[in-house]
Design a protein around this motif. Structure first.
Motif, PDB file in Angstrom:
ATOM      1  N   ILE A  25      10.983 -36.690 -38.935  1.00 24.98           N
ATOM      2  CA  ILE A  25      11.588 -35.384 -39.220  1.00 24.98           C
ATOM      3  C   ILE A  25      10.482 -34.350 -39.420  1.00 24.98           C
ATOM      4  CG2 ILE A  25      12.996 -34.029 -40.833  1.00 24.98           C
ATOM      5  CD1 ILE A  25      14.373 -36.644 -41.668  1.00 24.98           C
ATOM      6  N   PRO A  26      10.500 -33.279 -38.632  1.00 28.70           N
ATOM      7  CA  PRO A  26       9.506 -32.224 -38.848  1.00 28.70           C
ATOM      8  C   PRO A  26       9.780 -31.511 -40.177  1.00 28.70           C
ATOM      9  CG  PRO A  26      10.821 -31.777 -36.875  1.00 28.70           C
ATOM     10  CD  PRO A  26      11.364 -33.009 -37.506  1.00 28.70           C
ATOM     11  N   VAL A  27       8.711 -31.035 -40.805  1.00 30.36           N
ATOM     12  CA  VAL A  27       8.816 -30.406 -42.121  1.00 30.36           C
ATOM     13  C   VAL A  27       8.189 -29.018 -42.087  1.00 30.36           C
ATOM     14  CG1 VAL A  27       8.063 -30.537 -44.538  1.00 30.36           C
ATOM     15  CG2 VAL A  27       8.752 -32.632 -43.327  1.00 30.36           C
ATOM     16  N   ILE A  28       8.885 -28.081 -42.717  1.00 28.41           N
ATOM     17  CA  ILE A  28       8.321 -26.772 -43.016  1.00 28.41           C
ATOM     18  C   ILE A  28       8.374 -26.628 -44.531  1.00 28.41           C
ATOM     19  CG2 ILE A  28       8.598 -24.264 -42.867  1.00 28.41           C
ATOM     20  CD1 ILE A  28       9.889 -24.665 -40.109  1.00 28.41           C
ATOM     21  N   PHE A  29       7.210 -26.475 -45.153  1.00 30.97           N
ATOM     22  CA  PHE A  29       7.188 -26.187 -46.584  1.00 30.97           C
ATOM     23  C   PHE A  29       7.385 -24.691 -46.766  1.00 30.97           C
ATOM     24  CE2 PHE A  29       4.757 -30.239 -47.208  1.00 30.97           C
ATOM     25  CZ  PHE A  29       5.634 -30.816 -48.128  1.00 30.97           C
TER      26      PHE A  29
END
Length: 129
Positions: free
Chosen positions: A85-89
């Motif tokens: 799963i790609p993550v954007i903080f």
């Protein structure tokens, strides 16, 4: 489920600030994404275990009660079915060390609060399309 609905990308928004979570979710829904929301890392972890579909993207705050964003992403990376799963903080933790830590955990983007909704949506688009 209709074909159109099945093609919608699913974005999981994990943010303890109700106003920020609502703003992000509303913007994503307006762009045609499906959205699941959680107010902290513990709730997100529990929801991920019950979902019938793996999210296409996780947008995650760092500073949250129970389980912080870094710990949540470490938990996700430890599960074979979730680790891609790609993550954007999306966070107010903006020291270079915090940014490096987030990128080292595999975040595609590190968006600093206060943020531009358009900028966040652009990063979402680039990450999952």
């Amino acid at each position: 489920m209709s074909t159109a609905a099945s093609k919608k990308k699913l974005v999981f928004v994990v943010e303890d600030d109700d106003a920020v979570r609502s703003l992000v979710a509303t913007a994503l829904l307006a762009k045609g994404y499906e959205v699941v929301q959680a107010a902290d890392g513990m709730a997100a972890s529990e929801l991920l275990g019950k979902m019938d579909r793996v999210p296409d993207l996780l947008i995650c705050d760092v500073m949250m009660p129970t389980i912080d964003g870094y710990s949540l992403v470490r938990l996700i990376r430890g599960k074979k079915e979730l680790r891609a799963i790609p993550v954007i903080f999306l966070t107010a933790k903006t020291d270079i060390g915090d940014v490096v830590r987030g990128i080292n955990l595999g975040a595609r983007h590190y968006v600093k609060k206060p943020f531009s909704v358009k900028d966040l949506l652009d990063k979402v688009e680039k990450t999952i399309h």
